[in-house]
Design a protein around this motif. Sequence first.
Motif, PDB file in Angstrom:
ATOM      1  N   ALA B  71       0.833  -1.218   0.000  1.00 25.51           N
ATOM      2  CA  ALA B  71       0.000   0.000   0.000  1.00 25.51           C
ATOM      3  C   ALA B  71       0.857   1.252   0.000  1.00 25.51           C
ATOM      4  O   ALA B  71       0.466   2.292  -0.533  1.00 25.51           O
ATOM      5  N   LEU B  72       2.069   1.129   0.588  1.00 29.87           N
ATOM      6  CA  LEU B  72       2.957   2.303   0.662  1.00 29.87           C
ATOM      7  C   LEU B  72       3.279   2.841  -0.728  1.00 29.87           C
ATOM      8  O   LEU B  72       3.371   4.048  -0.926  1.00 29.87           O
ATOM      9  N   ALA B  73       3.436   1.927  -1.652  1.00 29.35           N
ATOM     10  CA  ALA B  73       3.793   2.345  -3.010  1.00 29.35           C
ATOM     11  C   ALA B  73       2.621   3.035  -3.695  1.00 29.35           C
ATOM     12  O   ALA B  73       2.802   3.856  -4.590  1.00 29.35           O
ATOM     13  N   ARG B  74       1.415   2.666  -3.265  1.00 28.05           N
ATOM     14  CA  ARG B  74       0.231   3.235  -3.934  1.00 28.05           C
ATOM     15  C   ARG B  74      -0.172   4.596  -3.370  1.00 28.05           C
ATOM     16  O   ARG B  74      -0.834   5.366  -4.044  1.00 28.05           O
ATOM     17  N   LEU B  75       0.193   4.887  -2.129  1.00 24.30           N
ATOM     18  CA  LEU B  75      -0.163   6.189  -1.540  1.00 24.30           C
ATOM     19  C   LEU B  75       0.925   7.205  -1.861  1.00 24.30           C
ATOM     20  O   LEU B  75       2.111   6.865  -1.836  1.00 24.30           O
ATOM     21  N   ASP B  76       0.518   8.442  -2.138  1.00 21.67           N
ATOM     22  CA  ASP B  76       1.569   9.430  -2.407  1.00 21.67           C
ATOM     23  C   ASP B  76       2.130   9.988  -1.103  1.00 21.67           C
ATOM     24  O   ASP B  76       1.549   9.827  -0.025  1.00 21.67           O
ATOM     25  N   ARG B  77       3.275  10.633  -1.209  1.00 27.72           N
ATOM     26  CA  ARG B  77       4.005  11.111  -0.025  1.00 27.72           C
ATOM     27  C   ARG B  77       3.145  12.051   0.829  1.00 27.72           C
ATOM     28  O   ARG B  77       3.196  12.007   2.058  1.00 27.72           O
ATOM     29  N   ALA B  78       2.339  12.895   0.158  1.00 26.03           N
ATOM     30  CA  ALA B  78       1.522  13.856   0.910  1.00 26.03           C
ATOM     31  C   ALA B  78       0.540  13.119   1.819  1.00 26.03           C
ATOM     32  O   ALA B  78       0.313  13.523   2.969  1.00 26.03           O
ATOM     33  N   GLU B  79      -0.008  12.018   1.319  1.00 25.75           N
ATOM     34  CA  GLU B  79      -0.974  11.262   2.128  1.00 25.75           C
ATOM     35  C   GLU B  79      -0.282  10.580   3.298  1.00 25.75           C
ATOM     36  O   GLU B  79      -0.805  10.551   4.418  1.00 25.75           O
ATOM     37  N   ILE B  80       0.921  10.046   3.016  1.00 24.26           N
ATOM     38  CA  ILE B  80       1.671   9.391   4.105  1.00 24.26           C
ATOM     39  C   ILE B  80       2.055  10.451   5.150  1.00 24.26           C
ATOM     40  O   ILE B  80       1.951  10.212   6.358  1.00 24.26           O
ATOM     41  N   ALA B  81       2.455  11.630   4.665  1.00 26.00           N
ATOM     42  CA  ALA B  81       2.823  12.719   5.590  1.00 26.00           C
ATOM     43  C   ALA B  81       1.636  13.106   6.468  1.00 26.00           C
ATOM     44  O   ALA B  81       1.794  13.390   7.658  1.00 26.00           O
ATOM     45  N   GLU B  82       0.451  13.086   5.881  1.00 26.32           N
ATOM     46  CA  GLU B  82      -0.768  13.415   6.635  1.00 26.32           C
ATOM     47  C   GLU B  82      -0.996  12.380   7.738  1.00 26.32           C
ATOM     48  O   GLU B  82      -1.304  12.730   8.880  1.00 26.32           O
TER      49      GLU B  82
END
Lengths: 480, 338
Positions: B71-82
Amino acid sequence: MSAALLTLLTALAQLVALALFGLLLFQQLFYAALLGTALFALVRRPPQRATRGLWSELVDVAPSLTIIVPAHDEEATIVDSVRALLALQYPRFEVVVVDDGSRDGTLARLKEAFALEPIAGPLPQRLVRAPVRQVFESRTLTRLTVITKANGGKSDALNAGLELATGELVCSVDADSLLESDSLLRAVEPFVRDETTLAVGGTVRVANGCRVEAGRVVRAELPRRWLPRLQAMEYIRAFVMARLAFAHFGALTIVSGAFGLFRRDVLLTLGGYRHDTVGEDFELVVRIHRYARERGRTYAVHFVPEPVCWTQAPERWRDLARQRIRWHRGALETFFAHADMLARPRRYGAPALLGLGTLLLIDVVGPAVELLGWLLLPLFWSLGGAWLELALAWVALAAGGGIALSCGALVLEELELARVPRARDLLRLALAGVVENLGYRQFINLCRIIGHLQWLRGATGWGRITRRRFDRPTPAETPP
Amino acid sequence: MPLVAAAPLLRFMWTATLLLVLMALVVVLVLVLRRMVEELRAERQARDRKAVHQYLMRAALGQDRGPPPTALARLDRAEIAELVSELASVVRGEMRRRLAAAATALGVLEHELARSRSRRAALRARSARRLPLFATVAAGRVGAALARLLEDPVPEVRVAAATAAVEVDAALRTRACERARHDPAFARRLALRFWERLGELEPATLAELARDDDPERLRLILEAAGRGRLLALAREAVAALDHPYLPLRLAAVGALVEMDHPRGLAALEQLVEAADPALRLAALTLMRQEPRPAFTPLAVARLDDPDPRVAFRARELLVRLDPERARELGVVPREQAA
C-alpha cells in the motif's frame, strides 16, 4: 409612411435589438470572467486540512464567538437545531436563540429541552425595536441564552441577539439551517490569519433530500424533486463561482444571512442590522465596506468555500417566487440606500464598482433585458434573414451560455471541492444545469421583475414560505 | 442596415456558443467518468491508508513491522505525511522518536523539507508545524529549515516556525525569542500558542520578554501566562494593572484571576466599582467567561446598576453562579421560580 421613415424605424429597431443583445453578451462575458477568477482563486488556495489538524492549529487562537439564531415559529426543528449548534467543533462559543414572537410552541420546546431559567428586571435594548419580553439562561448549559420578544422581523431578532452577545465574533445562522460540525473552525480561519478581516461568508447548500439526524446532515444527497435540484445547481454557481470571484477582488457585498461571521465591535459601531429592509444581510455587508472605506481602514471581507451550511430550498413554485421576490426587493432597497457609493468609485473602490455596479447591470437591468429578449424572440424568428441570426444568437447566448457557465461551475466544484456526493449526482446536476436555462431561469427573472414592481410600490414584509422538518421526507423523497 | 452588417458576427457567435456548450458537457462527462473510477478506487484507498497507518503505528510502538506493505507504493508522499502528522499528535517520547525514524525512512522528512520551500505560504507554515517531529533524527536539517522559515516574509510562517523552534532545542528557542522580541507578527493573536509554549518551557524568558513596551505583545503574553497559570509572570501582570491601555489592563486582570493571585480578585472588585459603565461591563463579561463562586458578591453588588447592560450581566452571572441566591434576591421572577 414614407420609405425613408420606414428604413429609419427599421434601423432604429435593429439598433435597439442589437443593444439588448449587447447587454446579454456583456452579462455572459462578465460571468465567464467570474468563472475564470474563481478558478484562479481556488487553485491558489492551500489544500484543505482535515478537521483534526485545523482544530489543533486554531484551538488556542480562535476568538470567542456567539452564534445568534433568530427563530420564528420553528417548534418543529428548534430543539434539534440548537442541540446540533451546541455540539459544533469550536473551542469557545455560546448560542443565543431569539424567539421573535413565535405563535407556536417554539419557546415551550426550548424551555422543556434546556431547563431555562428566566432573568428578571429591565433588559438592555438599545438596538431592538419590538419589546424584549424575557431572557432565559439554561440551568444545564452555560453556553445557551434564549431571548423571547415581540415579533419585529429578522433584523430586530438579530439585533436582540447582538445586544446580549459577548463573543469577539458573531455568527448569524437561520434556525432552519444546519451547519457542518467543523464549519465554524473553517470560517474563523481568515479572522485568525488576517486581523483586518471584518466579515466572512461560507457556502450555503441545498439540504432537501439529505439525510438529517438530530439537526445534522449525516448523508449528503441531491434533492429528488426537480425544483430544489435546480436550486442546488444555482447555489453551486452562486457560491463556488460568483462569491469566490467577488471576494478575490475585495468586492464581496453579500454574506448570506443563513451563515455569516462578523466582528461584533464593528456591528455594534454600525448600530446593528437595519430594520427597514428585507435584505438585511446584504445591506449590512455594504455598510461594512462603506464604514471601513470612509475611515480609510485596511480591511477584508472574505469568502471561504469549505464551511458548509445546509438550508432548505423552497419545494413549491409559489414559495420560490415569494423568496426570490423578497430577495430582489432587499437587493434594490440596499442598492438605492447606497447608490451614492457608485458615484464615488475612487473612495469606495471595488465594492461600489463591482459589487453595486454588477447589481445595477445584472440584477436591475439584466432581468428586464433577458425577459424582453425572450418575448421578442418569436418576432425576430418570423422576420427571417438577419433577424433569424439574431434570434439564434440570442438563444445560444442566453440558454447555451448559461449551460456552459453551469458546467464550468460544476467543474470547479468537482476539481477543487468535490462535495457532490456521487458520480451519478454530478451527472444529474449537469442535467439540472441544462434544464435550468429552459424555463427556470426565465421564471426567476420574472420574479425579479415582480420584486422590482413591488419595490416601486413600497411593499414591505417577508411573505410566508412553507418549510418542513428536515428528517421527515416528503412522499417524493421516500425511497421506494 | 446595422443588423445585416452584424449578421456574420451573430452567426459566428451562436455557432461558437453551441460548440462551447458541447465542450462543456464533454468536460463534465469526463469528470463524471473520473469520479466513477475514483469511487471504484476509494475502497482500496481506504484499505491502503489503514495498512500504512497500522505499519506506522507498529513502528512507533517498536514492534516488528515486517516488510513495508505494498500500500505504501500506492499512496503518495503527501498522504503518508498526513498520516504521520495525525499519529505525531498522539504519541510522545520514545514512540515519537521511532515514528520519526520510520517516517524519515519513508521519505516524509524529504517531503516536508521540500514543502518548507513551497511557493505557497500555507504549505510552508504547515511544514514548519510538522518539522519538530523529525528533530530527533535529523536535528541539523530541521534546525536549518526552521531557521530559514524564521526569516520568511509571511508573518504566519514566521510564527509557525518560531512555535516549532521552541520545541526543538535551546539554540533555536533563543533565536525564536529574538525574532519574537522585535517582530510585530508576534503581537498578533496568531502567536498566542508560541507564547504559551515558551511560558511552559522557559517561564523566566517569558517574564523577561514581558517587560516589553508593546502593549499588544504584552497583552498576548499575559493571556498566555493566565492560561498556563504561570505565577512567574504575576509581577508583570500586577504592573500592567495600571497601564493606560484598557485591553492590556483587562488581560492583566484576567491573567491574575486565572493564576488565582490575590490581586486578581481585588482588581476585579475595583473594575466592578469603576465609574465608567464600560469598565464595569468588561469586568462582568470577564467573570462570565469562567464563573467562580468568589465572583458571587461582585455580581450581587451590581444587580441594581444604573446601566441596564451592567445590571443585566450581573443578574445573568448570578443565575449561573448561584441559582438559589438568584431566586432569593428576585433575579428569577417569583412566579417562574415557584
